[in-house]
Design a protein around this motif. Structure first.
Motif, mmCIF file in Angstrom:
data_model
loop_
_atom_site.group_PDB
_atom_site.id
_atom_site.type_symbol
_atom_site.label_atom_id
_atom_site.label_comp_id
_atom_site.label_asym_id
_atom_site.label_seq_id
_atom_site.Cartn_x
_atom_site.Cartn_y
_atom_site.Cartn_z
ATOM 1 N N ARG A 148 46.686 30.644 36.887
ATOM 2 C CA ARG A 148 46.227 32.011 36.649
ATOM 3 C C ARG A 148 46.304 32.756 37.957
ATOM 4 N NH1 ARG A 148 42.232 35.359 37.428
ATOM 5 N NH2 ARG A 148 41.708 36.943 35.857
ATOM 6 N N LYS A 149 47.165 33.777 37.996
ATOM 7 C CA LYS A 149 47.369 34.551 39.208
ATOM 8 C C LYS A 149 46.121 35.396 39.449
ATOM 9 C CE LYS A 149 51.066 37.338 41.249
ATOM 10 N NZ LYS A 149 50.446 38.666 41.428
ATOM 11 N N GLU A 151 43.553 38.321 40.545
ATOM 12 C CA GLU A 151 43.624 39.772 40.743
ATOM 13 C C GLU A 151 43.090 40.127 42.121
ATOM 14 O OE1 GLU A 151 41.632 41.448 37.322
ATOM 15 O OE2 GLU A 151 43.078 40.395 36.031
ATOM 16 N N THR A 152 42.151 39.341 42.609
ATOM 17 C CA THR A 152 41.680 39.507 43.976
ATOM 18 C C THR A 152 42.583 38.658 44.875
ATOM 19 O OG1 THR A 152 40.142 37.688 43.604
ATOM 20 C CG2 THR A 152 39.297 39.894 43.267
ATOM 21 N N HIS A 153 42.252 38.646 46.182
ATOM 22 C CA HIS A 153 43.092 37.841 47.064
ATOM 23 C C HIS A 153 42.696 36.374 46.972
ATOM 24 C CE1 HIS A 153 39.474 38.855 49.278
ATOM 25 N NE2 HIS A 153 39.667 37.729 49.952
ATOM 26 N N GLU A 195 36.749 37.169 39.921
ATOM 27 C CA GLU A 195 37.829 37.628 39.040
ATOM 28 C C GLU A 195 37.304 38.228 37.736
ATOM 29 O OE1 GLU A 195 41.513 37.037 39.197
ATOM 30 O OE2 GLU A 195 40.933 37.241 41.292
#
Ligand SMILES: [Zn+2]
Length: 484
Positions: A148-149, A151-153, A195
């Protein structure tokens, strides 16, 4: 530890395509099987036999525990044949649920926590969860063990099961069998929290009645605030019936054991600002209750003396002697130079601090255990100006108490002046933070005086409002008015 009864509790019913892909259709519990009409379970028995003859036909029935194929056998009960799941005689994997296998007690125990089939069981549980999610009308999409990519760093994660819903935030399910390490447990919680993904640890195959659970389970249950979410037979059955994910929630009791499980859906849970979802918060409540219990005992005794009458006796009221004695045992001698009256001074200090705390908690109250009922500033000034009550030496404690409640910066100047005068009179001989009285107050008002409890309550989001400095609160503005 009692060994489990060896029956197959749950089977997975799958269809296998010609390229070998297994599609999970539903899970079936032994109880459900027993409740079915003979033609219903007979049909599944037929389809399982077909599959045995030709792997791309019929239905595959496998044991949830070991993954080995099953058949539906029968057992004669009176005039009826009752169906039951059975392993085939040539089953290879050792299984807790296989009645036909001879396993030593040691082998059985080993299988309970770290059987070598664990990774396969894990995969099967993931698919069970996903298929239950798919039945929910709000289901949009899902993935098992996919990256899961974020959304935060930072680096992303591979949630065991990730489900997207309409009108609800994503849910990540981590299926915990026995081995996840603490840093990873904490790491995932922080990551998914940032996230906006709800994280739920799903447990399986644990004996909640065991004296000591593996620490990794303990960590997870604590992070879910004393809730253990388990995918068990009842949960599987309910998931199938309700067409959504249902889990068995075991709530931790105060004595460390667990209540009988309750079936819960995701909608029935509370999703706190920090930390993991829960059905009932079993961590905060006992934490808050512990200090309240001490305060109730003091209130019970002191409220018998109107207008702080007990002070005139210059000794500890009977009902509190044990408590004071206990503190001396635990924390050593008090710091006061006047040994003969140290217990009385301690009693005044605690009663005074409790009165101030009551005012912080209830703006406008006139409750006092040390004076007649008075407004807040009056209460503090009355006691601080009486040198014979020994409170000058505790001016730092009183200052600290005020500053760490919502009385901070809202009391009239006269209170500061009285405290300054006490500092001056004592010429530095004040009771300092390492001394016994501070430890006593950490017992009585931990919300203010016990940094560890304060931090934990802040983390859990249960720090009461009255111990937050809240200078702008309109409710407390009236405290600033000087009383005649
Ligand atoms: Zn099995």
């Amino acid at each position: 530890m009692d060994l489990p009864e060896r029956t197959v509790e749950t089977a997975l019913v799958e269809q296998v395509t010609s390229d070998g892909t297994r599609n999970l259709l539903y899970s079936l519990s032994a109880r459900k099987l027993l409740s079915m009409a003979p033609d219903e379970w007979g049909h599944i028995r037929d389809r399982a036999s077909e599959h045995r003859l030709d792997p791309v036909r019929g239905l595959s029935i496998r044991c949830l525990q070991c993954g080995e194929p099953l058949f539906i056998g029968t057992r004669r009960r009176g005039a009826r044949n009752l169906p039951l799941f059975s392993h085939h005689a040539n089953a290879k994997a050792p299984c807790l649920w296989n009645t036909g296998q001879r396993l030593s007690p040691d082998q059985l125990r080993a299988l309970q926590y770290d059987g070598h089939q664990e990774s396969e069981l894990h995969a099967r549980l993931c698919r069970v969860l996903e298929s239950a999610a798919k039945a929910d009308p709000r289901y949009i999409g899902s993935a098992i063990n996919n990256y899961r990519k974020p959304e935060t760093h930072g680096r992303g994660r591979y949630p065991d099961v990730l489900v997207q819903w309409s009108h609800r935030s994503e849910t990540a399910f981590e299926v915990q069998l026995s081995r996840t390490q603490q840093p990873e447990v904490a790491g995932r919680e922080i990551h998914y929290g940032a996230e906006g993904v709800s994280l739920i640890w799903v447990l399986h195959g644990l004996d909640l009645d065991a004296d000591q659970l593996p620490q990794s389970f303990e960590d997870i249950i604590r992070r879910h605030r004393g809730n253990a979410f388990v995918m068990d037979q009842a949960a599987l059955e309910a998931s199938n019936e309700l067409g959504t994910i249902v889990l068995s929630c075991h709530l931790r009791r105060n004595d460390g054991g667990f209540e009988p499980p309750k079936l819960v859906t995701l909608d029935g849970l509370t999703y706190p600002e920090h930390g993991l979802p829960f059905l009932e918060d079993r961590i905060s409540a006992p934490l808050l209750e512990r200090s309240k219990a001490v305060r109730r005992r003091w209130h019970k005794v002191l409220s018998r003396f109107p207008d702080g009458e007990w002070r005139r006796m210059r000794r500890v009221p009977d009902g509190l002697k044990g408590e004071v004695e206990d503190w001396k045992q635990r924390y050593g001698p008090m710091s006061t130079s006047r040994d003969d009256e140290s217990e009385f001074f301690l009693c005044v200090l605690v009663a005074f601090a409790l009165s101030i705390a009551a005012h912080a908690a209830n703006p406008g109250t006139r409750v006092s255990y040390v004076t007649k009922p008075v407004p807040t500033a009056h209460l503090i000034n009355l006691i601080m100006q009486r040198e014979n009550l020994g409170m000058h030496q505790y001016a730092l404690i009183i200052r600290y108490l005020i500053d760490n409640t919502r009385l901070s910066q809202v009391l009239p100047k006269s209170v500061d002046e009285h405290l300054e005068r006490a500092f001056a009179v004592m010429e530095g001989n004040l009771c300092l933070a390492h001394e016994a009285e501070w430890a006593v107050l950490a017992d009585v008002i931990p919300e203010v005086f016990d940094m560890r409890i304060r931090e934990q309550m802040t983390y859990l989001g249960c720090l009461p409002d009255w111990v937050r400095p809240l200078a702008d609160d309109p409710e407390v503005s009236e405290l600033q008015q000087e009383t005649p």
